[in-house]
Scaffold this motif. Structure first.
Motif, PDB file in Angstrom:
ATOM      1  N   THR A 157       2.122   8.994  -9.912  1.00 25.97           N
ATOM      2  CA  THR A 157       1.665   8.322  -8.697  1.00 25.97           C
ATOM      3  C   THR A 157       2.738   8.358  -7.609  1.00 25.97           C
ATOM      4  N   SER A 164      -3.694   1.083 -12.408  1.00 22.00           N
ATOM      5  CA  SER A 164      -4.835   0.647 -11.612  1.00 22.00           C
ATOM      6  C   SER A 164      -5.523   1.841 -10.959  1.00 22.00           C
ATOM      7  N   GLN A 165      -6.766   1.623 -10.536  1.00 20.51           N
ATOM      8  CA  GLN A 165      -7.483   2.669  -9.814  1.00 20.51           C
ATOM      9  C   GLN A 165      -6.766   3.019  -8.517  1.00 20.51           C
ATOM     10  N   GLU A 166      -6.209   2.023  -7.869  1.00 19.14           N
ATOM     11  CA  GLU A 166      -5.478   2.273  -6.628  1.00 19.14           C
ATOM     12  C   GLU A 166      -4.272   3.159  -6.875  1.00 19.14           C
ATOM     13  N   GLN A 167      -3.541   2.912  -7.966  1.00 17.71           N
ATOM     14  CA  GLN A 167      -2.398   3.766  -8.296  1.00 17.71           C
ATOM     15  C   GLN A 167      -2.860   5.177  -8.655  1.00 17.71           C
ATOM     16  N   ALA A 168      -3.907   5.281  -9.468  1.00 20.26           N
ATOM     17  CA  ALA A 168      -4.391   6.590  -9.921  1.00 20.26           C
ATOM     18  C   ALA A 168      -4.815   7.465  -8.749  1.00 20.26           C
ATOM     19  N   ALA A 169      -5.268   6.844  -7.679  1.00 14.47           N
ATOM     20  CA  ALA A 169      -5.701   7.615  -6.506  1.00 14.47           C
ATOM     21  C   ALA A 169      -4.552   8.380  -5.860  1.00 14.47           C
ATOM     22  N   ASP A 170      -3.308   8.009  -6.173  1.00 12.60           N
ATOM     23  CA  ASP A 170      -2.154   8.694  -5.601  1.00 12.60           C
ATOM     24  C   ASP A 170      -1.695   9.897  -6.427  1.00 12.60           C
ATOM     25  N   ARG A 183      -1.580  13.516  -7.503  1.00 15.56           N
ATOM     26  CA  ARG A 183      -1.936  14.789  -6.886  1.00 15.56           C
ATOM     27  C   ARG A 183      -1.688  15.967  -7.828  1.00 15.56           C
ATOM     28  N   MET A 220     -10.830   8.216 -13.393  1.00 17.79           N
ATOM     29  CA  MET A 220     -10.009   7.671 -12.310  1.00 17.79           C
ATOM     30  C   MET A 220      -9.343   8.768 -11.482  1.00 17.79           C
ATOM     31  N   THR A 221      -9.276   9.995 -12.031  1.00 17.25           N
ATOM     32  CA  THR A 221      -8.577  11.093 -11.356  1.00 17.25           C
ATOM     33  C   THR A 221      -9.456  12.341 -11.315  1.00 17.25           C
ATOM     34  N   GLU A 274     -10.484  14.491  -9.158  1.00 18.83           N
ATOM     35  CA  GLU A 274     -10.160  15.665  -8.348  1.00 18.83           C
ATOM     36  C   GLU A 274      -9.040  16.512  -8.933  1.00 18.83           C
TER      37      GLU A 274
END
Length: 415
Positions: A257, A342-348, A350, A374-375, A377
């Protein structure tokens, strides 16, 4: 991956898992791990089964003695081979001895004598260091800066000129570093990867020798690891990858993340909440007591059900120790809740991410799929099934299949 391993579902004990290798579920899992590591030179099935077979269920002292005696015998044989100039034999035996003594270290955690654990660990580490020195590959000893206690590591280099694509092997909560090597290090080196293994906070030498505890913010660990590697002329900074086993299925995604210099990452399995393996079998009234903010009452309740010198109490202390909370079980249960993505952390995240998902995952069932969701992409989910022998936590009896699958994916992703 010690004597507290949950029993796998009954349908996973059908062929090719019929009967198991020991009547004790935890002992059986250790034997599966040891046999699985044999495919990369980490053991010899005959001597493993001969040592483990006579030990009865629940005999933790006998289980420790079986692994210690086997490890020390093979270590003596390795030293004899080295003294007579049989260096290839010596290296092979030093590696097997290190693995066997690694299992003895885990077994020692359930013994009331705490000094036994440190003594056994130091013998294990002597065997591992002898293997590193005699393995026949160039190896650079690297010390990674990390606060007041640097992290020791070893970079195994392939034949040929660099800079090399490099795979970082990130350990879990209690695995011997020699088993980490036979999980994926040896096959990766054979494919031309440089391979870096190290002890992180709360792992192996950092815990047993220095008392350094785990930390949830693993980006503070992998960032200095990357710094140390990319500073070298023999490491290709554009082709770095990381693989995390067991509890590192949380640590690696957490680090990704923030630390985004890796070209690819693999977790075996995926973990989004470490604490579920702790709380899964805890009675609701105990959870309520813990949530009520009364750790002393929680500890007292647990102590009433645990004989102080019992293997169960020793194992609980061993599991709590890496979290740096002293003797309080309640504090350990609260601390482990911080190890959650968290989902918010997982969104980071790449970094391209491969997530293994074995049938019958005992510790974190369903969490590989949850991490993939959660990831979406960047991640791919790789199933391993009982039908192909890939069931249970870390696919103990499918290490060839796992290594082939993981390394093919890394070859395709990193180049």
């Amino acid at each position: 991956m010690t004597t507290d391993a949950p029993t796998p579902p009954r349908d996973l004990l059908s062929s090719p898992f019929a009967g198991g290798f020991a009547t004790d579920p935890g002992f059986d899992f250790d034997v599966r791990l040891a046999i699985g590591h044999s495919v990369h030179g980490g053991g010899d099935p005959g001597e493993i089964l001969a040592a483990a077979g006579p030990v009865g269920a629940g005999d933790t002292a006998g289980w420790f003695s079986a692994w210690r005696d086997l490890g020390e015998r093979v270590l003596d044989e390795a030293d004899d081979a080295a003294a007579t100039g049989h260096h290839a034999t010596a290296a092979a035996r030093h590696l097997r001895a290190a693995n066997y003594l690694g299992f003895a270290v885990s077994a020692a955690a359930a013994l009331p004598d705490g000094d036994t654990l440190l003594t056994t660990f130091r013998t294990h580490r002597r065997a591992w260091d002898a293997f590193v020195d005699g393995c026949g590959h160039p190896v650079a000893r690297i010390t990674v800066p990390h606060g007041g206690q640097p992290l020791p590591g070893a970079l195994f280099l392939p034949v040929g000129a660099g800079p090399h694509r490099t795979l970082v092997l990130n350990n879990g909560s209690d695995e011997a570093i020699s088993r980490l090597w036979t999980d994926l290090g040896r096959p990766a080196l054979a494919r031309g990867w440089a391979v870096f293994v190290f002890d992180g906070p709360g792992q192996q030498s950092q815990l047993f020798e220095h008392g350094v505890p785990f930390r949830p913010d693993w980006e503070a660990v992998l960032a200095p690891v990357v710094d140390a590697l990319v500073a070298r002329d023999d490491v290709d900074e554009a082709r770095l990858a990381v693989w995390g086993v067991s509890q590192a299925g949380y640590w690696v995604p957490r680090a990704l993340t923030v630390e985004q210099r890796f070209a690819a990452a693999v977790v075996d399995p995926g973990v989004v909440d470490v604490s579920t393996s702790w709380f899964a079998h805890l009675p609701r009234e105990l959870v309520d007591l813990l949530d009520g903010g009364d750790p002393d009452a929680f500890d007292e309740y647990l102590r009433q059900g645990l004989t102080p010198d019992s293997p169960e109490a020793a194992m609980m202390r061993f599991r709590a120790r890496p979290y740096g909370v002293g003797e309080s079980f309640g504090a350990a249960f609260r601390a482990v809740r911080a190890y959650r993505l968290s989902q918010e952390q997982a969104a980071d995240i790449r970094t391209p991410l491969l997530i293994t998902d074995p049938d019958g995952e005992q510790f974190w069932p369903g969490q590989s799929a949850a991490l993939a969701a959660m990831t979406p992409e960047v991640s791919a989910l790789e199933r391993f099934t009982a039908a192909e022998g890939g069931a249970m936590h870390c696919e103990p009896l499918a290490r060839l299949r796992v290594a082939e699958t993981v390394l093919d994916w890394l070859d395709d992703t990193v180049g």
